[in-house]
Design a protein around this motif. Structure first.
Motif, PDB file in Angstrom:
ATOM      1  N   LYS A  36       0.801  -1.228   0.000  1.00 32.17           N
ATOM      2  CA  LYS A  36       0.000   0.000   0.000  1.00 32.17           C
ATOM      3  C   LYS A  36       0.829   1.270   0.000  1.00 32.17           C
ATOM      4  O   LYS A  36       1.935   1.302   0.536  1.00 32.17           O
ATOM      5  N   TYR A  37       0.221   2.311  -0.549  1.00 28.85           N
ATOM      6  CA  TYR A  37       0.762   3.666  -0.420  1.00 28.85           C
ATOM      7  C   TYR A  37       0.159   4.297   0.831  1.00 28.85           C
ATOM      8  O   TYR A  37      -1.060   4.288   1.010  1.00 28.85           O
ATOM      9  N   GLY A  38       1.013   4.830   1.696  1.00 26.68           N
ATOM     10  CA  GLY A  38       0.480   5.543   2.865  1.00 26.68           C
ATOM     11  C   GLY A  38       0.996   6.964   2.967  1.00 26.68           C
ATOM     12  O   GLY A  38       0.278   7.855   3.395  1.00 26.68           O
ATOM     13  N   CYS A  39       2.265   7.171   2.591  1.00 30.23           N
ATOM     14  CA  CYS A  39       2.813   8.524   2.736  1.00 30.23           C
ATOM     15  C   CYS A  39       3.820   8.897   1.654  1.00 30.23           C
ATOM     16  O   CYS A  39       4.045  10.069   1.399  1.00 30.23           O
ATOM     17  N   GLU A  41       6.871   8.827   1.900  1.00 33.12           N
ATOM     18  CA  GLU A  41       8.029   9.483   2.522  1.00 33.12           C
ATOM     19  C   GLU A  41       8.742   8.595   3.521  1.00 33.12           C
ATOM     20  O   GLU A  41       9.406   9.085   4.427  1.00 33.12           O
ATOM     21  N   GLN A  43       7.631   7.030   6.072  1.00 30.41           N
ATOM     22  CA  GLN A  43       7.259   7.351   7.446  1.00 30.41           C
ATOM     23  C   GLN A  43       6.208   6.416   8.025  1.00 30.41           C
ATOM     24  O   GLN A  43       6.023   6.385   9.240  1.00 30.41           O
ATOM     25  N   CYS A  44       5.478   5.672   7.184  1.00 29.18           N
ATOM     26  CA  CYS A  44       4.339   4.916   7.736  1.00 29.18           C
ATOM     27  C   CYS A  44       4.477   3.417   7.577  1.00 29.18           C
ATOM     28  O   CYS A  44       3.808   2.664   8.278  1.00 29.18           O
ATOM     29  N   ALA A  46       3.446   1.367   5.291  1.00 27.63           N
ATOM     30  CA  ALA A  46       2.380   0.633   4.587  1.00 27.63           C
ATOM     31  C   ALA A  46       2.914  -0.064   3.336  1.00 27.63           C
ATOM     32  O   ALA A  46       2.330  -1.020   2.842  1.00 27.63           O
ATOM     33  N   CYS A 101      -2.947  -1.066   6.980  1.00 21.05           N
ATOM     34  CA  CYS A 101      -1.520  -1.137   7.334  1.00 21.05           C
ATOM     35  C   CYS A 101      -1.006  -2.570   7.375  1.00 21.05           C
ATOM     36  O   CYS A 101       0.191  -2.794   7.528  1.00 21.05           O
ATOM     37  N   MET A 105       2.752  -4.209   7.874  1.00 22.25           N
ATOM     38  CA  MET A 105       3.043  -4.738   9.219  1.00 22.25           C
ATOM     39  C   MET A 105       3.563  -6.179   9.114  1.00 22.25           C
ATOM     40  O   MET A 105       4.550  -6.545   9.754  1.00 22.25           O
ATOM     41  N   SER A 129       8.546   0.078  14.808  1.00 22.25           N
ATOM     42  CA  SER A 129       8.082   1.454  15.009  1.00 22.25           C
ATOM     43  C   SER A 129       8.072   2.301  13.739  1.00 22.25           C
ATOM     44  O   SER A 129       7.558   3.417  13.744  1.00 22.25           O
ATOM     45  N   ILE A 132       2.995   2.391  10.949  1.00 19.36           N
ATOM     46  CA  ILE A 132       1.887   3.024  11.673  1.00 19.36           C
ATOM     47  C   ILE A 132       0.598   2.250  11.471  1.00 19.36           C
ATOM     48  O   ILE A 132       0.242   1.900  10.341  1.00 19.36           O
ATOM     49  N   ARG A 134      -2.980   3.401  12.277  1.00 21.59           N
ATOM     50  CA  ARG A 134      -3.713   4.560  12.774  1.00 21.59           C
ATOM     51  C   ARG A 134      -4.933   4.134  13.606  1.00 21.59           C
ATOM     52  O   ARG A 134      -5.403   4.871  14.454  1.00 21.59           O
TER      53      ARG A 134
END
Lengths: 156, 681
Positions: A36-39, A41, A43-44, A46, A101, A105, A129, A132, A134
């Motif tokens: 998946k695309y989440g950010c 950047e 950071q997430c 996904a 996510c 994960m 960590s 994410i 959410r």
């Protein structure tokens, strides 16, 4: 630029600009939309997949950096209809809410357990960590990762 | 929102016809009853349909189909709806399919918000399923010539003595249009085998294998990927535009309509390249910044305070909450297809029937020419009430006559969605030396009235929610403004307890009415925590808080420590007690409660939108911190089942108590009271 990558055991020849993200190649060119695309950047988490066995964020991995590598996505860890221990543990612990996510994960956890099948809490927190959830299903995901660790090591 | 009652009737007729086409013969039951919530909204001047409904169909192929306007955004409504049907129809889990949020097939529904699915939709679906069960019983009794009391339904089979048939065999060719009797018998909860029991998320295997298709995963032949040209700041208008360079790229199409400019291309990367090639200039206007927002929202209206009674101690305090973002992990996305007459849009929204008129208006076509479908979505938390991406994709699809996929970037989601409102709460109170609160005046600015009424027994409390003009687009959020109002109230109650030297739990108990559900959850959480014990070390703090909303009652106790040097706050333990009437699915309920609490940690300690001059300054997850694994301490959750009560929704209310419990624990650790969210030193 033409690049060869192996995804889930199948070799593909990809013609695209070298800076194209691996995430885009997987999702749009190869139709593997489980990642998946989440950010975009890093950071997430996904978009986590395994590259040569290590979990990486495919959104910031350029095609040129993935050349000649072996990629494994969420679609590639189920073997002959049998779920990977981490997938099964996420089901058994009900470790999700919206599920968006979950692919990332699971791949982050698979990558961690490949290196160390018996991580302690501190290592799990450190390694996970970057991912994410959410919806906040972290406690169950922790439980699922520990359950998978036990399955992989053959302990109850 | 405008609403056309004639369209609602048309919807029912349209969907009945389409349904019979799609599903074939069999038993079809429509549950439709007045919705008290919709009625209440209509009393506040909003024209809304006052009925909610759902279809239950039993097909000749034995398949049971439920059709509802509710959608699945991670709260697991799909699972609870399935449990309800399985329960009343005595059917196996695998035989039920739930169609959600398809505006051509499902009855009108206002939307999935306000924790309404459990208290309003589940009972209706149970009634429809129970009516279908009674009809099957009647048909079988007639067919076999036996008394209906001798008919048994179990595991998808109808039996009576030597007779046996599947539901499909009995339902075959049976149109059923009778209204549901008010007295259709529902299964008493002591006999439940599906409801009230842990049931796995429906379709969970597809989520762990990556097979589930969210909107952003959908594809169509000939589909183009779109990107929208964004203004540099809110309210900016287009001054000049040059798309010539973008248009020279092979395969790129440009759509330009007023200030709306978009590109579409066969690949995402080409669309991005084309967007970057557009030259534009904008007229911008200055705007306020997050630094001055509370002064701006508060204004300078004078509020007259009432007199403090003799002997009482007075306390006034001001609390603030910034704008925060929902940050659904799946950003807004849409896939739109135009066939020359009809616009079909797939999108992740909590209000498919709200998005339908949005799209119709934007395209200038009648609403009946728009179909909105909602694949199970990567969360919403109140943040996906609007159809922004759907409208944009639809405009492009209609202009180009091609299927269009539009997926917002994280930066777009942070910037162009709406926010939970920023707010200011002022409380003026007084307390007698014996701990009785005798004055309670509560003024909210901007973030709204939800949760503003105090659950404590106070003589003549005054509460006012003052409307102000928000510089940012704001909207719904998990539990609306109640999260912040409850933070202010529960922080203030703690301050009052301190004023009179009382234990915060005793103080709350003294002021709560005897029949308050909060007493039970407070006591349960306090008992599990060991409230009253000594703190283990300097720098540790214990905090307790409670809250009540939408039929749910939560108490949360927090233990934390604060580093004496760095002042870093570390959560060590969270204990929750939650009650929402009769529990429908204890496993998924616990997940919801803990998820809401974890989300609340973000608002309590980290999250704040920074802005200036119409620009969001931190639209990145690297600069807008949401809770991660390492932020989560040991969490224990007690669920209090009340079989004597109806079931209330639980997706929202559990978020209420975590922020004040953390604030109260910070005070307990340091003696410093933090009244501004997010809290930190």
């Amino acid at each position: 630029m033409s690049v060869e990558i192996e995804v889930n055991g199948i070799k593909h020849k990809i013609d695209a600009e070298p800076e194209t993200s691996l995430l885009e190649i997987l999702r749009d060119d190869l139709g593997l939309t489980g990642t998946k695309y989440g950010c975009g950047e890093s950071q997430c988490g996904a978009c986590t997949v395994l590259m040569n066995g290590f979990p990486i964020h495919s959104c910031v991995t350029q095609l040129s950096d993935a050349a000649d590598s072996k990629i494994v996505t969420i679609e590639g860890i189920e073997k002959n209809g049998h779920l990977h221990a981490v997938q099964q543990a996420f089901i058994d612990e009900g470790a999700m809410q919206c599920g968006y996510c979950v692919s990332g994960m699971i791949m982050a956890a698979v990558g961690m357990l490949n290196r160390n099948p018996n991580p302690n809490d501190e290592e799990i927190l450190m390694r996970m960590s970057g991912n994410i959830c959410r919806c906040g299903s972290y406690p169950r995901m922790m439980a699922a990762i520990k359950r998978a660790s036990r399955t992989i090591r053959g302990v109850k | 929102m405008s609403f056309d009652p004639e369209l609602q009737t048309a919807d029912v007729e349209m969907s009945r016809r389409s349904l019979l086409k799609v599903l074939g013969g069999g038993i079809l039951v429509l549950a439709s009853v007045p919705d008290a919530f919709a009625w209440a909204m209509s009393q506040r001047g909003q024209t809304l349909p006052q009925k909610i409904g759902a279809w239950v169909h039993i097909g000749p192929d034995n398949k049971i189909t439920v059709l509802t306007g509710k959608v699945e955004v991670g709260q697991n409504a799909r699972t609870s709806v399935t449990q309800a049907v399985v329960e009343e129809l005595r059917a196996p889990l695998g035989s039920v399919e739930v169609v959600m949020g398809d505006t051509d097939l499902v009855p009108y529904d206002m939307g999935t918000f306000g924790s309404r699915t459990t208290p309003t939709m589940i009972p209706q679906i149970r009634r429809a399923a129970a009516a279908a069960r009674e009809k099957l019983t009647d048909l079988a009794a007639k067919k076999w010539g036996v008394d209906r009391t001798k008919i048994h339904l179990s595991a998808g089979k109808i039996t009576s003595g030597i007779h046996s048939a599947s539901y499909g065999e009995i339902a075959k060719g049976q149109p059923f249009d009778e209204p549901i009797s008010e007295h259709v018998p529902l299964t008493p909860n002591k006999d439940w085998t599906a409801l009230g029991h842990p049931t796995q998320k429906v379709g969970i295997r597809d989520f762990v294998t990556g097979k589930h298709e969210y909107t952003s995963d959908l594809k169509r032949p000939g589909m183009l990927y779109a990107k929208v040209l964004r203004a540099p700041s809110f309210g900016a208008t287009l001054k000049s535009l040059d798309t010539s360079q973008a248009e020279t790229l092979a395969g790129v199409r440009v759509v330009h309509d007023g200030d709306f400019v978009a590109v579409a291309a066969p690949t995402r990367r080409l669309a991005e390249k084309a967007l970057a090639a557009i030259k534009s200039q904008w007229n911008e206007k200055p705007g306020p910044s997050s630094k001055e927002i509370f002064k701006l929202l508060r204004g300078d209206d004078k509020i007259a305070s009432s007199k403090t009674p003799d002997g009482a101690k007075a306390l006034t305090a001001t609390y603030t909450a910034p704008y925060i973002a929902h940050v659904p992990l799946e950003p807004r996305a849409a896939l739109a297809e135009w066939d020359g007459v009809k616009m079909t849009v797939y999108t992740g929204t909590q209000r498919p029937f709200g998005v339908r008129p949005e799209v119709a208006t934007a395209l200038g076509i009648p609403e009946k020419q728009v179909r909105v479908l909602v694949p199970d979505t990567g969360s919403g938390y109140g943040g996906k009430h609007s159809g922004d991406a759907a409208v944009e994709a639809a405009k492009i699809a209609k202009a180009l006559g091609k299927p269009i996929k539009l997926v917002w970037t994280r930066v777009e989601e942070f910037t162009w969605a709406y926010f939970r409102p920023a707010g200011v709460d002022e409380i003026a109170s007084a307390v007698n030396p014996d701990g009785k609160v005798v004055v309670w005046e509560f003024d909210n600015y901007n973030s709204g009235s939800p949760g503003i009424e105090t659950p404590y027994a106070v003589p003549s409390p005054r509460t006012d929610a003052h409307r102000t003009e928000s510089p940012l687009r704001q909207g719904s959020y998990r539990c609306l403004g109640a999260t912040f109002n409850n933070f202010a109230r529960e922080s203030h109650m703690d301050e009052l307890a301190h004023e009179v030297g009382m234990d915060p739990l005793d103080f709350r108990m003294k002021n709560l009415p005897a029949d308050s559900h909060l007493r039970t959850v407070l006591q349960a959480a306090a008992d599990r925590f060991g409230w009253g014990k000594e703190k283990p070390a300097a720098g540790h703090g214990f905090g307790i808080a409670c809250g009540q909303e939408k039929g749910g009652s939560i108490a949360t106790v927090v233990e934390l420590s604060i580093d004496s040097q760095t002042k870093e706050i570390q959560l060590l333990r969270i204990v929750n007690a939650f009650e929402c009437g009769k529990i429908l699915n204890p496993d998924l309920l616990k997940n919801q409660v803990e998820g809401a609490v974890i989300m609340g940690i973000g608002g309590a300690l980290f999250e704040a939108i920074e802005f200036a001059n119409g620009q969001i300054l931190n639209p990145h997850l690297g600069r807008y911190r949401v809770p991660r694994y390492s932020d989560i301490p040991k969490i224990e959750t007690i669920l209090l089942d009340r079989p004597d009560l109806g079931s209330a929704g639980a997706g929202e209310s559990p978020i209420l108590a975590i922020a004040p419990a953390i604030g109260n624990a910070i005070f307990s650790a340091t003696g410093t009271r933090l009244r501004a969210l997010p809290m930190g030193f």
